[in-house]
Design a protein around this motif. Structure first.
Motif, PDB file in Angstrom:
ATOM      1  N   PRO A 265       0.814  -1.223   0.000  1.00  0.00           N
ATOM      2  CA  PRO A 265       0.000   0.000   0.000  1.00  0.00           C
ATOM      3  C   PRO A 265       0.849   1.275   0.000  1.00  0.00           C
ATOM      4  N   ASP A 266       2.098   1.172   0.484  1.00  0.00           N
ATOM      5  CA  ASP A 266       2.953   2.376   0.537  1.00  0.00           C
ATOM      6  C   ASP A 266       3.327   2.916  -0.843  1.00  0.00           C
ATOM      7  N   ILE A 267       3.266   2.069  -1.885  1.00  0.00           N
ATOM      8  CA  ILE A 267       3.643   2.565  -3.223  1.00  0.00           C
ATOM      9  C   ILE A 267       2.520   2.364  -4.254  1.00  0.00           C
ATOM     10  N   ALA A 268       1.371   1.892  -3.799  1.00  0.00           N
ATOM     11  CA  ALA A 268       0.280   1.566  -4.742  1.00  0.00           C
ATOM     12  C   ALA A 268      -0.141   2.804  -5.529  1.00  0.00           C
ATOM     13  N   GLY A 269      -0.334   2.622  -6.818  1.00  0.00           N
ATOM     14  CA  GLY A 269      -0.820   3.706  -7.680  1.00  0.00           C
ATOM     15  C   GLY A 269       0.263   4.690  -8.097  1.00  0.00           C
ATOM     16  N   GLU A 270       1.514   4.430  -7.720  1.00  0.00           N
ATOM     17  CA  GLU A 270       2.589   5.397  -8.017  1.00  0.00           C
ATOM     18  C   GLU A 270       3.481   4.985  -9.190  1.00  0.00           C
ATOM     19  N   ASN A 271       3.115   3.895  -9.865  1.00  0.00           N
ATOM     20  CA  ASN A 271       3.894   3.425 -11.011  1.00  0.00           C
ATOM     21  C   ASN A 271       5.328   3.043 -10.595  1.00  0.00           C
ATOM     22  N   LYS A 272       5.461   2.552  -9.356  1.00  0.00           N
ATOM     23  CA  LYS A 272       6.793   2.178  -8.858  1.00  0.00           C
ATOM     24  C   LYS A 272       6.926   0.669  -8.660  1.00  0.00           C
ATOM     25  N   ALA A 273       5.798  -0.040  -8.728  1.00  0.00           N
ATOM     26  CA  ALA A 273       5.814  -1.466  -8.348  1.00  0.00           C
ATOM     27  C   ALA A 273       6.656  -2.295  -9.311  1.00  0.00           C
ATOM     28  N   ASN A 274       7.331  -3.254  -8.755  1.00  0.00           N
ATOM     29  CA  ASN A 274       8.126  -4.181  -9.555  1.00  0.00           C
ATOM     30  C   ASN A 274       7.233  -5.359  -9.977  1.00  0.00           C
ATOM     31  N   PRO A 275       7.006  -5.545 -11.265  1.00  0.00           N
ATOM     32  CA  PRO A 275       6.124  -6.639 -11.687  1.00  0.00           C
ATOM     33  C   PRO A 275       6.826  -7.998 -11.797  1.00  0.00           C
ATOM     34  N   LEU A 276       8.155  -8.018 -11.489  1.00  0.00           N
ATOM     35  CA  LEU A 276       8.948  -9.232 -11.739  1.00  0.00           C
ATOM     36  C   LEU A 276       8.422 -10.482 -11.039  1.00  0.00           C
ATOM     37  N   ALA A 277       8.044 -10.340  -9.767  1.00  0.00           N
ATOM     38  CA  ALA A 277       7.618 -11.527  -9.014  1.00  0.00           C
ATOM     39  C   ALA A 277       6.380 -12.145  -9.660  1.00  0.00           C
ATOM     40  N   LEU A 278       5.455 -11.306 -10.079  1.00  0.00           N
ATOM     41  CA  LEU A 278       4.259 -11.838 -10.746  1.00  0.00           C
ATOM     42  C   LEU A 278       4.623 -12.414 -12.120  1.00  0.00           C
ATOM     43  N   LEU A 279       5.528 -11.734 -12.815  1.00  0.00           N
ATOM     44  CA  LEU A 279       5.946 -12.230 -14.132  1.00  0.00           C
ATOM     45  C   LEU A 279       6.650 -13.584 -14.010  1.00  0.00           C
ATOM     46  N   LEU A 280       7.533 -13.693 -13.016  1.00  0.00           N
ATOM     47  CA  LEU A 280       8.239 -14.974 -12.828  1.00  0.00           C
ATOM     48  C   LEU A 280       7.233 -16.067 -12.433  1.00  0.00           C
ATOM     49  N   SER A 281       6.207 -15.698 -11.667  1.00  0.00           N
ATOM     50  CA  SER A 281       5.157 -16.677 -11.330  1.00  0.00           C
ATOM     51  C   SER A 281       4.437 -17.095 -12.612  1.00  0.00           C
ATOM     52  N   SER A 282       4.216 -16.134 -13.511  1.00  0.00           N
ATOM     53  CA  SER A 282       3.502 -16.460 -14.753  1.00  0.00           C
ATOM     54  C   SER A 282       4.331 -17.396 -15.635  1.00  0.00           C
ATOM     55  N   LEU A 283       5.663 -17.306 -15.538  1.00  0.00           N
ATOM     56  CA  LEU A 283       6.503 -18.230 -16.314  1.00  0.00           C
ATOM     57  C   LEU A 283       6.322 -19.661 -15.803  1.00  0.00           C
ATOM     58  N   GLU A 284       6.220 -19.778 -14.477  1.00  0.00           N
ATOM     59  CA  GLU A 284       5.976 -21.112 -13.904  1.00  0.00           C
ATOM     60  C   GLU A 284       4.621 -21.630 -14.383  1.00  0.00           C
ATOM     61  N   MET A 285       3.652 -20.714 -14.486  1.00  0.00           N
ATOM     62  CA  MET A 285       2.321 -21.104 -14.964  1.00  0.00           C
ATOM     63  C   MET A 285       2.397 -21.598 -16.413  1.00  0.00           C
ATOM     64  N   LEU A 286       3.171 -20.898 -17.231  1.00  0.00           N
ATOM     65  CA  LEU A 286       3.296 -21.316 -18.630  1.00  0.00           C
ATOM     66  C   LEU A 286       3.942 -22.702 -18.724  1.00  0.00           C
ATOM     67  N   LYS A 287       4.937 -22.934 -17.858  1.00  0.00           N
ATOM     68  CA  LYS A 287       5.587 -24.257 -17.877  1.00  0.00           C
ATOM     69  C   LYS A 287       4.588 -25.332 -17.425  1.00  0.00           C
ATOM     70  N   TYR A 288       3.791 -24.995 -16.425  1.00  0.00           N
ATOM     71  CA  TYR A 288       2.760 -25.921 -15.922  1.00  0.00           C
ATOM     72  C   TYR A 288       1.774 -26.263 -17.042  1.00  0.00           C
ATOM     73  N   LEU A 289       1.500 -25.268 -17.905  1.00  0.00           N
ATOM     74  CA  LEU A 289       0.569 -25.473 -19.022  1.00  0.00           C
ATOM     75  C   LEU A 289       1.269 -26.050 -20.251  1.00  0.00           C
ATOM     76  N   LYS A 290       2.536 -26.392 -20.082  1.00  0.00           N
ATOM     77  CA  LYS A 290       3.360 -26.937 -21.163  1.00  0.00           C
ATOM     78  C   LYS A 290       3.517 -25.944 -22.328  1.00  0.00           C
ATOM     79  N   LEU A 291       3.491 -24.663 -22.006  1.00  0.00           N
ATOM     80  CA  LEU A 291       3.750 -23.624 -23.019  1.00  0.00           C
ATOM     81  C   LEU A 291       5.191 -23.143 -22.843  1.00  0.00           C
ATOM     82  N   ASN A 292       6.108 -24.097 -22.824  1.00  0.00           N
ATOM     83  CA  ASN A 292       7.497 -23.787 -22.475  1.00  0.00           C
ATOM     84  C   ASN A 292       8.184 -22.796 -23.413  1.00  0.00           C
ATOM     85  N   ASP A 293       7.834 -22.856 -24.701  1.00  0.00           N
ATOM     86  CA  ASP A 293       8.478 -21.936 -25.648  1.00  0.00           C
ATOM     87  C   ASP A 293       8.132 -20.486 -25.327  1.00  0.00           C
ATOM     88  N   PHE A 294       6.887 -20.265 -24.943  1.00  0.00           N
ATOM     89  CA  PHE A 294       6.465 -18.901 -24.606  1.00  0.00           C
ATOM     90  C   PHE A 294       7.139 -18.451 -23.304  1.00  0.00           C
TER      91      PHE A 294
END
Ligand code: NAD
Length: 332
Positions: A265-294
């Motif tokens: 909440p200290d940085i919400a809405g300020e365009n400062k958030a790091n999206p990496l953790a969610l992006l790295l989670s999404s890569l695991e999701m793609l691997k889980y879905l066998k979309l490894n190339d993507f």
């Protein structure tokens, strides 16, 4: 086109999920997001913390990616995350950690995954006072054969699928002979059905020391709920902190991928958030879905972006969330 439920969350959840959606679109990932939200913002509008339509979407798609949700204080249940984990019996908490380029840490070759049991153990919080004066309290630690066996199998399957030759089980069976003793015993039993994968046994206090002195020697760690909770934050700290820590909660039927951090909440809405953790989670999701190339394509773009020194403020850089996202898209 595979449908995935997107739960943006609140706080920085909106900004980081927008980043994810844009990158997936640019990378032409064959996924259609079905957006359903939960949490305090939804409660304000509808009076429900988790709307029925969210459950329906998750149950239909079987797979979701979720931003952080502020835990509402004094509104029914403790945490939406804990609730979803329980409802869908998401017994594996998978937390991979590794070094990333451009993020300076004390160690260089960390690449390990923690498998934390997610549904039982002392973490569940079965506690009570033992007397009216409240001078004594107890907590129950419940470990079951079923609960232990399935998480240990998850860890061994991961090792097998990734060509890794060792799984480390973390316990305190020297003291907790019934509960941790059973977990350890089951780890020994399960390991027998995985030829070529060694079972290493470490007591949790020793493990803490090993992780801060020699983390490179571990690849797969499996442990009970509370130890896993603590160790995974320790390891996240070793590779750069919360902004880069991905995770997933996986059951037999349903999986929910999410960043480890909260709604900031200290940085919400300020365009400062790091999206990496969610992006790295999404890569695991793609691997889980066998979309490894993507997954590989997006991963390479992320690594290139970091190598070029483009990073958000929490990692010592000066890119905004949108600048960082744009750079990743350019590097796809
Ligand atoms: P937090 O993780 O939200 O923030 C801790 C610190 O890390 C803050 O200074 C924040 O600015 C920073 N930070 C976290 N993620 C960041 C990111 N992606 N980019 C840049 N900086 C980041 O922890 P908190 O403040 O203790 O929790 C805030 C709320 O989130 C609470 O209501 C908590 O219950 C909830 N929470 C939700 C989840 C979840 O939904 N999975 C997890 C943890 C906490």
């Amino acid at each position: 086109m595979k449908k995935v439920t997107l739960i943006p969350g609140d706080g920085i959840g909106y900004e980081i999920s927008e980043s994810l959606v844009e990158i997936f679109k640019a990378a032409k990932v064959p996924i259609e997001f079905e957006t359903e939200n939960a949490g305090a913002d939804v409660y304000e509008k509808t009076g429900e913390l988790i709307p029925n339509s969210l459950y329906k979407s998750v149950e239909k798609n079987k797979i979701a990616i979720k931003g952080p949700i502020t835990t509402p204080i004094g509104k029914g249940f403790r945490s939406i995350n804990v609730y979803l984990r329980k409802k869908y019996d998401l017994y594996t908490n998978f937390r991979p950690s590794r070094n990333l380029p451009g993020i300076k840490t004390r160690y260089e070759n960390i690449n390990l995954a923690i498998f934390r049991e997610n549904t039982e153990g002392i973490y569940i919080g079965e506690e009570k006072y033992e007397n009216d004066e409240k001078t004594s309290a107890i907590a129950i630690k419940r470990i079951t054969r079923k609960g232990s066996e399935r998480i240990i199998r998850s860890a061994f399957e991961y090792a097998k699928n990734n060509g890794l030759s060792k799984v480390t089980v973390v316990h305190k069976a020297n003291i907790l002979k019934f509960t941790d003793g059973m977990f350890l015993e089951i780890a020994r039993e399960v390991s027998k059905s995985y030829e070529g994968i060694e079972l290493e046994e470490l007591i949790v206090d020793n493990m803490c020391m090993q992780l801060v002195t020699n983390p490179e020697r571990f690849r797969v760690i499996v442990t009970m709920n509370l130890y896993g909770d603590i160790l995974s934050d320790l390891v996240a700290g070793l590779v750069g902190g919360l902004g880069v820590a991905p995770g997933a909660n996986i059951g037999d039927d349903i999986a929910i991928f999410e960043a480890v951090h909260g709604s900031a909440p200290d940085i919400a809405g300020e365009n400062k958030a790091n999206p990496l953790a969610l992006l790295l989670s999404s890569l695991e999701m793609l691997k889980y879905l066998k979309l490894n190339d993507f997954a590989e394509n997006i991963e390479n773009a992320i690594l290139k972006t970091l190598e070029e020194g483009c990073k958000t403020k929490d990692l010592g850089g000066n890119a905004t969330t949108t600048e960082f996202t744009k750079k990743i898209i350019e590097n796809l």
